[in-house]
Design a protein around this motif. Structure first.
Motif, PDB file in Angstrom:
ATOM      1  N   LEU A  80       0.472  -0.821  -0.695  1.00 22.38           N
ATOM      2  CA  LEU A  80      -0.370   0.132  -0.084  1.00 22.38           C
ATOM      3  C   LEU A  80       0.915   1.203   0.008  1.00 22.38           C
ATOM      4  N   PHE A  81       1.949   1.037   1.113  1.00 26.46           N
ATOM      5  CA  PHE A  81       2.436   2.345   1.054  1.00 26.46           C
ATOM      6  C   PHE A  81       3.659   2.695   0.054  1.00 26.46           C
ATOM      7  N   ASP A  82       4.237   1.707  -0.668  1.00 24.13           N
ATOM      8  CA  ASP A  82       4.635   1.766  -1.695  1.00 24.13           C
ATOM      9  C   ASP A  82       3.536   2.298  -3.306  1.00 24.13           C
ATOM     10  N   THR A  83       2.310   2.015  -3.401  1.00 21.96           N
ATOM     11  CA  THR A  83       1.544   2.423  -4.154  1.00 21.96           C
ATOM     12  C   THR A  83       1.499   3.798  -4.065  1.00 21.96           C
ATOM     13  N   VAL A  84       1.179   4.390  -2.473  1.00 19.76           N
ATOM     14  CA  VAL A  84       0.394   5.626  -2.666  1.00 19.76           C
ATOM     15  C   VAL A  84       2.161   5.862  -2.734  1.00 19.76           C
ATOM     16  N   GLY A  85       3.123   6.828  -2.552  1.00 22.42           N
ATOM     17  CA  GLY A  85       3.792   7.540  -2.410  1.00 22.42           C
ATOM     18  C   GLY A  85       3.599   8.096  -0.948  1.00 22.42           C
ATOM     19  N   ALA A  86       4.002   9.897  -1.544  1.00 26.84           N
ATOM     20  CA  ALA A  86       4.311  10.611  -0.399  1.00 26.84           C
ATOM     21  C   ALA A  86       3.352  10.949   0.480  1.00 26.84           C
ATOM     22  N   PHE A  87       2.899  10.689   1.604  1.00 24.04           N
ATOM     23  CA  PHE A  87       1.863  10.973   2.228  1.00 24.04           C
ATOM     24  C   PHE A  87       2.975  11.984   3.759  1.00 24.04           C
TER      25      PHE A  87
END
Length: 249
Positions: A80-87
């Motif tokens: 999930l975090f790899d896909t979402v990117g910067a947040f």
């Protein structure tokens, strides 16, 4: 969906991930972030629910995205975090809760509740901490059961209390990342259809008569509180109660 004009000072400048954003309080948080001109990624296990939420929130918006993930499974959290990117902010509202007498405890159901609320929060914190932008925050969701437990609600009370303790512990361990918890009271969301079935409206109306504010909560009530926790840079390790005065009655 038409988003109202927003004063630039009210815009949440960082992308917000809302786990559990496919319905209920999570969807309310996503709606409030969008209303303020922010960017949001909603996350859930059900693509069908996410698609419905996207349609309701504003399909086609370049400030809204949806991701299917089971956050009780560590590989899916990493992906999930790899896909979402910067947040910049992460909010989790997921809950697969069980109400049952302790003498008739269904251990599998207990584990689902623990996994959905507590384990998932630990996994999200583990993998978000090193990826979040400076000035970011993590907001967990506990609930009134930690302070006003009900018969058959021992599991939910224990898990909510644990989440509030976890928020305090993570605020120390993950600083300067801010970590808080929001504690809703009774809120009119789809989860009540599973808890109370056909008696949902009757039970909510009875609680409204007890509360000092004279009504039960709506997702927007909790969403506004969550946005405060995201935006206020001097708040960490706190539990923000948004319960209509339920702890007093």
């Amino acid at each position: 969906m038409t988003v109202a004009t927003v004063d630039p000072k009210d815009v949440i400048p960082k992308k917000v991930i809302v786990v559990g954003g496919g319905s209920g309080i999570g969807q309310g948080v996503a709606r409030e972030v969008l209303r303020r001109g922010g960017r949001v990624a909603i996350v859930g296990r059900s693509k069908q629910k996410l698609d419905a939420a996207v349609a309701d929130l504003g399909a086609g918006s370049d400030r809204l995205e949806a991701h299917v993930a089971d956050v009780t499974r560590e590989p899916e959290v990493e992906r999930l975090f790899d896909t979402v990117g910067a947040f910049g902010h992460l909010v989790t509202t997921v809950a697969d809760v069980t109400y049952q007498p302790v003498r008739e405890l269904d251990v599998d159901a207990v584990r689902r509740t623990l996994d959905s609320k507590l384990l998932s929060s630990l996994l999200l914190a583990k993998h978000a901490a090193g990826r979040m932008e400076a000035g970011g925050s993590l907001t967990l969701t506990s609930g009134i059961a930690a302070h006003r437990p009900a018969v058959r609600g021992a599991v939910v009370a224990a898990v909510n209390g644990a989440l509030e303790a976890l928020a305090r512990a993570l605020a120390i361990e993950l600083a300067p990342l801010r970590v808080n918890a929001v504690s809703p009271g009774w809120v009119d969301t789809p989860i009540w259809e599973r808890i109370a079935g056909a008696a949902k409206q009757e039970r909510l109306e009875a609680m409204a008569l007890r509360l000092p504010v004279g009504r039960v909560g709506q997702p927007d009530d909790i969403a506004q509180a969550v946005c405060f926790l995201m935006e206020n840079g001097f708040t960490t390790g706190s539990v923000l109660h948004v319960d209509g005065g339920h702890r007093l009655v």
